[in-house]
Structures are given as C-alpha cells and as structure tokens.
Design a protein around this motif. Structure first.
Motif, PDB file in Angstrom:
ATOM      1  N   ASP A 203       1.010  -1.223   0.082  1.00 38.03           N
ATOM      2  CA  ASP A 203       0.130  -0.002   0.079  1.00 38.03           C
ATOM      3  C   ASP A 203       0.773   1.029   0.073  1.00 38.03           C
ATOM      4  OD1 ASP A 203       1.141  -0.089   2.552  1.00 38.03           O
ATOM      5  OD2 ASP A 203      -0.976  -0.299   3.630  1.00 38.03           O
ATOM      6  N   GLY A 204       2.075   1.313  -0.827  1.00 28.75           N
ATOM      7  CA  GLY A 204       2.924   2.444  -0.874  1.00 28.75           C
ATOM      8  C   GLY A 204       3.486   2.809   0.382  1.00 28.75           C
ATOM      9  N   GLY A 205       3.760   1.921   1.382  1.00 27.46           N
ATOM     10  CA  GLY A 205       4.584   2.254   2.433  1.00 27.46           C
ATOM     11  C   GLY A 205       3.905   2.588   3.826  1.00 27.46           C
ATOM     12  N   ARG A 206       2.516   2.720   3.436  1.00 27.46           N
ATOM     13  CA  ARG A 206       1.763   2.797   4.800  1.00 27.46           C
ATOM     14  C   ARG A 206       1.961   1.675   6.081  1.00 27.46           C
ATOM     15  NH1 ARG A 206      -1.338   4.988   0.600  1.00 27.46           N
ATOM     16  NH2 ARG A 206      -2.850   2.974   0.672  1.00 27.46           N
ATOM     17  N   THR A 207       1.779   0.457   5.536  1.00 28.56           N
ATOM     18  CA  THR A 207       1.987  -0.408   6.365  1.00 28.56           C
ATOM     19  C   THR A 207       2.921  -1.777   5.941  1.00 28.56           C
ATOM     20  OG1 THR A 207      -0.048  -1.822   5.164  1.00 28.56           O
ATOM     21  CG2 THR A 207      -0.647  -0.352   7.060  1.00 28.56           C
ATOM     22  N   TRP A 208       3.596  -2.092   6.842  1.00 26.09           N
ATOM     23  CA  TRP A 208       4.669  -3.105   6.456  1.00 26.09           C
ATOM     24  C   TRP A 208       4.537  -4.521   7.121  1.00 26.09           C
ATOM     25  CZ3 TRP A 208       8.650  -1.965   2.907  1.00 26.09           C
ATOM     26  CH2 TRP A 208       8.740  -0.556   2.691  1.00 26.09           C
ATOM     27  N   ARG A 209       4.833  -5.543   6.529  1.00 23.56           N
ATOM     28  CA  ARG A 209       4.782  -7.000   6.955  1.00 23.56           C
ATOM     29  C   ARG A 209       5.785  -7.653   6.728  1.00 23.56           C
ATOM     30  NH1 ARG A 209      -0.493 -10.809   5.784  1.00 23.56           N
ATOM     31  NH2 ARG A 209       0.284 -12.711   7.064  1.00 23.56           N
ATOM     32  N   ALA A 210       6.239  -8.685   7.549  1.00 29.68           N
ATOM     33  CA  ALA A 210       7.583  -9.565   7.514  1.00 29.68           C
ATOM     34  C   ALA A 210       7.351 -10.490   6.290  1.00 29.68           C
ATOM     35  CB  ALA A 210       7.838 -10.240   8.582  1.00 29.68           C
ATOM     36  N   LEU A 211       8.338 -10.578   5.587  1.00 25.57           N
ATOM     37  CA  LEU A 211       8.515 -11.321   4.324  1.00 25.57           C
ATOM     38  C   LEU A 211       9.596 -12.392   4.659  1.00 25.57           C
ATOM     39  CD1 LEU A 211       8.072 -12.083   1.395  1.00 25.57           C
ATOM     40  CD2 LEU A 211       9.849 -10.564   0.695  1.00 25.57           C
ATOM     41  N   ASP A 212      10.580 -12.217   5.420  1.00 27.07           N
ATOM     42  CA  ASP A 212      11.744 -12.961   5.592  1.00 27.07           C
ATOM     43  C   ASP A 212      12.706 -12.624   6.761  1.00 27.07           C
ATOM     44  OD1 ASP A 212      13.935 -15.196   3.610  1.00 27.07           O
ATOM     45  OD2 ASP A 212      15.098 -13.620   4.975  1.00 27.07           O
ATOM     46  N   ALA A 213      13.309 -13.307   7.353  1.00 22.65           N
ATOM     47  CA  ALA A 213      13.833 -12.966   8.802  1.00 22.65           C
ATOM     48  C   ALA A 213      15.507 -13.141   8.599  1.00 22.65           C
ATOM     49  CB  ALA A 213      13.597 -14.079  10.114  1.00 22.65           C
ATOM     50  N   GLY A 214      15.939 -13.261   7.334  1.00 22.89           N
ATOM     51  CA  GLY A 214      17.482 -13.241   7.196  1.00 22.89           C
ATOM     52  C   GLY A 214      18.155 -11.869   7.178  1.00 22.89           C
TER      53      GLY A 214
END
Length: 374
Positions: free
Chosen positions: A332-343
């Motif tokens: 959503d253009g940087g409004r909310t972020w969610r984890a994709l990877d822990a490396g």
C-alpha cells in the motif's frame, strides 16, 4: 558516514504471490522465506529470497540489479562480483587496486552487463570512483578525493551519462560531485545552492541508497546523526536543494534515514532507525507523496532498523525494505509493512523486468522468487 564500520513472468508471479499472501490472514508457521533464513511466525508464505551462492565472505552493501539474470555486487576487501545467469554463477571482477588496498566499496551503479561505476568510501583518498566498460575485466580510476575533510557515501545516476556522488559536510555543507560523461570525469558542484548542515549531520554509507534519483533531474539525499533526520531534494541535478525534516528519529550519530527509494519524482519511501544491535528503532519508515517536501510515518512500520529499500516495478504500491533482522514488504505504498523473511541483508534493488535482488554480510546474495513448499 564514518560510524558504519524465466524472465518478466517469473517476477510478476513473485509479486502476485506477495500481494496475495498479504491479502489473507494466513501466514507461514515456520515455513516460507528463503531456505535457511530462519523464517518463522509472521513471514509471508510462498515467496522469498532464493539463495544465490557467491563463494565469497565479503559484506556486500553495494548492489545493482540490471535484470533477473544480471546483477552486480560490491563490498568489503575491494570485492566486485557479477552474474549474468540469474546467480547460478558469479564472476569475480574486483578491481586489482581496490583489492590490494582493501577498499570499502559501498555503492555500485550498473547500466548493463558491461558498464558499471563503483564508489569506495573513506576519508580523503580512500573515497574513489572506479569505472568499467568491459564487464569488470579492466577498471579505470575516474576520481580520487583530494580533500581530507571529505568522505563520500553514495552515488546515483539519472541516465547512462549524468550522475552524482555525495560527501558528508565540508565547511558546513554536503558536497556534491557531478559527471555528465558516464562517470569518466567528475567535478565538485558549487555549494551555494546547498543548505547548511546541522551539527553532527551526515549520510550513512550503509546500502548505497543515501543518494537516489528518479527521472532525468530529480535527486534526494538522506541524512542522520543530527538533532533531526532530514531529506534534501534537488530538481536540477544537484545545483540547488530544498530540505525537509523526516519523521524517522535521529538525535544520535547512529540514528536517522539510511535509505530512500522514489517510484517517480513525487512518491518516495524513507527507512532507517538505529543501526546498533539491540537498539529500538520506532517509526523506522516514512512516506512522501510530494517529492519529499513532507513526510508521514508509516502506520505499521518495520519492526526494526532497515538500511535498504526498493520499489517493485510490477506493483504500484509494492516495495521491499531490508535490514539485519529481516525483510519487510508493503503493498500500500509504504503505509503498512509486513514481514517477508527473517534473514540479514544490507541492501536491495529491483530491475525493470521484476528482478529483485538483496545482498549483505558473509557474501550473501539472494533473488526474490516463488518458493516451493506445502
């Protein structure tokens, strides 16, 4: 800053999986993410960083994604690697002089599989610009910094001819270096159009993204270390600048904006925080929709310090942010972020064909891919 020690279809498939995964509540439970990345709860299922073994132990903070098949990385010990087969193999194309002197190559910009410009950082003559036109078989030194007060952090190119590099403040102002011949020659621009720097303010040579451009004339510079973190914008290739405060916390030499990414000349992301291990990094991301004149904090920011960011070309609101504790994605253009990877990664870059690459410590390089799994 001195303190930091299968083509387009496959790319579209990967970003579609990201968007789909974020559109439903289900997430991976100990699965997903790149193999061996230590991914766990909260990591998006089905897409992640595919391992691309380099055989090196350098830390790669410089990265140039040319396509899904071609990428360059630059890092410690004067190391430069290039792949033209999607990371299945890597050619060591390190400049011999840089290796002999152990230069820290923190940024690299590549125009294709043969032409690239790399920046080494450090005080005085340690800051240099190197250039190749033959895929790294030979390199020429295009610039060596003669001023012991200057410390160059990042470089960017508007096109294959016009580019800039930036130094931490000299005589109270950030210094800008310019080229109009593809990096063959460089000149220091007049400081008259540059606002005064704050006490302690500098750039971070963490990912090659403290100086970024979009279009033919717009460029942005990220700062930290001062009382507030700021973003400077020039609409005339570095001749004159306007400055805005970001909302990412500063007030300490280890805190500020570490990376910028602009999708076009108006829409931008800023990420950063506190790079020290174990230190909290609240409000580690911000967005702008007016060319960097104003910044708004992300509603749900990444959970920690992030040093690199990149827009994905196939999703208008899709972008990635990376740091030592993981990768986050926004749709959503940087409004909310969610984890994709822990490396752990230091930098990320996406090519126009959807090829997204990330690089970091211990020779780690990855490419965003659809991953096999349950």
């Amino acid at each position: 800053m001195r303190l930091l020690g299968v083509g387009a279809w496959a790319g579209a498939c990967a970003v579609a999986l990201v968007v789909g995964a974020l559109g439903v509540p289900a997430v991976a439970d100990g699965a997903g993410g790149a193999p061996g990345a230590g991914a766990g709860d909260g990591v998006v299922r089905g897409v992640g960083w595919g391992v691309k073994t380099t055989g090196k132990d350098s830390r790669f903070r410089g990265l140039a994604a040319v396509s899904r098949s071609t990428a360059w990385v630059a890092g410690s010990k004067g190391t430069v690697l290039r792949t033209v087969d999607g990371g299945r193999s890597w050619r060591d194309v390190s400049p011999p002089g840089a290796v002999a002197e152990g230069l820290e190559l923190r940024d690299i910009e590549a125009f294709d599989a043969r032409r690239a410009v790399a920046l080494s950082i450090g005080e005085g003559e340690a800051s240099r610009v190197l250039r190749t036109e033959d895929g790294g078989a030979t390199w020429s030194e295009a610039f060596r910094n003669p001023d012991p007060r200057a410390f160059y952090d990042c470089l960017t190119f508007f096109d294959s001819r016009h580019g800039l590099a930036m130094s931490d403040p000299v005589d109270g102002k950030f210094r800008i270096l310019s080229t109009d011949d593809g990096g063959r020659s460089w000149e220091v621009l007049p400081a008259t159009g540059m606002p005064d720097a704050l006490p302690g303010e500098a750039g971070f040579a963490a990912s090659g993204q403290c100086l970024v451009s979009a279009g033919s004339r717009d460029v942005w510079l990220a700062t930290g270390g001062g009382a507030v973190s700021r973003v400077l914008h020039s609409a005339d290739r570095g001749r004159t600048w306007k400055v805005a405060e970001s909302v990412i916390p500063a007030g300490d030499p280890a805190r500020g904006v570490f990376a910028l990414a602009f999708r076009d000349r108006t829409t931008g992301l800023a990420v950063g925080g506190d790079y020290r291990t174990g230190q909290a990094s609240p409000r580690a991301a911000a967005v702008s929709s007016d060319a960097g004149r104003t910044w708004r904090p992300a509603t749900t920011p990444p959970p920690g310090y992030r040093s690199g960011a990149a827009w994905h070309p196939y999703g208008r609101g899709v972008a990635l942010a990376v740091g030592p504790t993981g990768t986050d994605v926004t749709v959503d253009g940087g409004r909310t972020w969610r984890a994709l990877d822990a490396g752990s990664f230091d930098t990320v870059d996406c090519a126009g064909d959807g090829g997204c690459w990330a690089a970091g410590e211990k020779g780690r390089v990855r490419r965003l891919e659809a991953l096999e799994g349950p």
